[in-house]
Design an enzyme around this catalytic site. Structure first.
Site, mmCIF file in Angstrom:
data_model
loop_
_atom_site.group_PDB
_atom_site.id
_atom_site.type_symbol
_atom_site.label_atom_id
_atom_site.label_comp_id
_atom_site.label_asym_id
_atom_site.label_seq_id
_atom_site.Cartn_x
_atom_site.Cartn_y
_atom_site.Cartn_z
ATOM 1 N N SER A 131 0.827 -1.203 0.000
ATOM 2 C CA SER A 131 0.000 0.000 0.000
ATOM 3 C C SER A 131 0.857 1.246 0.000
ATOM 4 C CB SER A 131 -0.895 0.006 1.232
ATOM 5 O OG SER A 131 -0.080 0.232 2.372
ATOM 6 N N LYS A 132 0.222 2.309 -0.431
ATOM 7 C CA LYS A 132 0.880 3.605 -0.543
ATOM 8 C C LYS A 132 1.421 4.089 0.787
ATOM 9 C CE LYS A 132 -1.494 6.191 -3.941
ATOM 10 N NZ LYS A 132 -2.524 7.128 -4.269
#
Ligand code: GLU
Ligand code: ZN
Length: 354
Positions: free
Chosen positions: A245-246
């Site tokens: 994930s970012k």
């Protein structure tokens, strides 16, 4: 085996995720290794998620990475009539039905299922409506979606190239929406039709689609079409093993490109996220990847996206560059920051003084 045809089928959401790059890379490598064709298809049927300029950006990024497609881009939003025609065919054959349930009703039923600790699924309310009555309501202008009629009994089995034998009971397969109120197909309907008409032989896609595969197999059967082979790639994970994930670092290929990573390094790194060459060799050029790649050597378990490892690959590939190649890489950055003061003399001036 008929001539191999693979596709990369991203939704144009604005940037290319590194997981998408890996899917594209494996599809590309598999096609090239087998003298096949690599196709780009833009899956833009979710109009809410579609971003202006995303397609151009995607193509630029794929080209930068060296993943040149042989056919396409095919654009799903330009093929709506084809999807509608096939949804209608399923209705006519009793393999799909009109559903008139409002979103409020569906939401209430979903909440009730969650409260009862049941997996949320459509309650099949409209499945047994009289087809003639339903057609009248559609003709009178009532809003509808089209859902597929999944068999109530039995199970669906298939062999995934990476996962082997997979069996799922029909009871756990939802009556999926195929055509939405806005006349756009869902992913499930659109890709089945496209993969058929584009003669795709191998569906190489992310693990998140594995649980939907039975619906897709049923759809291919309903249309009487040959099923391509499937390979579901393992997830990419953060170092703490959560889904990549970012929040824990960059996930866009464009970010790595902007930071100056070499495409050779990014490709080499991403190639080894899931694929095991079966030797201790770590440094691969694209040509070597094409020679050595096989889907059978892709593992089932998630692969950790470790930026330090990427940095190491970047060093290794940088060392393989000649002075002239390094100058070519630095040139645009210097010009961007300091202007083109050197004109044509640029390369020689730099190489004498560094
Ligand atoms: N549009 C889908 C996605 O971006 C494609 C999945 C597939 O390759 O079939 O996840
Ligand atoms: Zn309904």
């Amino acid at each position: 085996m008929s001539k191999v045809r693979t596709r990369f089928a991203p939704s144009p959401t604005g940037f290319l995720h590194v997981g998408g790059l890996r899917t594209a890379l494996y599809s590309y490598l598999f096609a090239k290794k087998n003298n096949g064709t690599f196709i780009l298809r833009i899956e833009d049927t979710d109009q809410k998620r579609t971003v202006e300029g995303a397609v151009k950006n995607l193509i630029d990024t794929l080209n930068w990475a060296g993943l040149n497609f042989d056919e396409g881009p095919y654009i799903q939003s330009e093929r709506l009539e084809l999807y509608k025609k096939h949804a209608q065919q399923l209705i006519n054959e009793g393999k799909a039905y009109y559903c008139f349930c409002s979103s409020e009703k569906l939401e209430a039923s979903r909440q009730a299922q969650i409260a009862a600790k049941l997996p949320p699924a459509y309650d099949k309310h409209c499945r047994d409506l009289n087809p003639i009555e339903s057609q009248k309501r559609v003709d009178a202008g009532e809003k509808f979606v089209i859902r597929m009629k999944v068999p109530l009994e039995g199970e669906i089995s298939f062999t995934d190239i990476i996962r082997g034998e997979v069996t799922i009971s029909c009871k756990n397969v939802d009556d999926q929406v195929l055509l939405k109120t806005d006349g756009f197909p869902t992913y499930h309907l659109a890709f089945v039709i496209d993969d058929h008409y584009m003669d795709i032989t191998h569906i190489i896609r992310g693990e998140e689609w594995l649980s939907s595969a039975p619906k897709h197999i049923i759809l291919f059967k309903y249309f009487g079409w040959e099923m391509p082979q499937m390979a579901h790639l393992p997830l990419l994970l953060n170092p703490d093993k959560s889904k990549l994930s970012k929040r824990q670092g960059d996930v866009a290929v464009e970010d790595y490109k902007a930071k100056g990573y070499l495409k050779e390094a990014l490709i080499n790194f991403v190639a080894l996220l899931g694929w095991n060459p079966g030797s201790t060799k770590e440094i691969f050029t694209m040509e070597e990847l094409i020679q050595e790649f096989s889907l059978e050597r892709v593992g089932k378990s998630g692969s950790i996206f470790n930026v330090e490892k990427l940095n190491w690959f970047n060093q290794q590939h940088l060392r393989l560059k000649t002075d002239d190649q390094i100058i070519e890489l630095i040139k645009p950055i210097l010009i961007e920051n300091f202007g083109d003061k050197f004109g044509d003399k640029f390369p020689t001036i730099i190489s004498k003084n560094y």
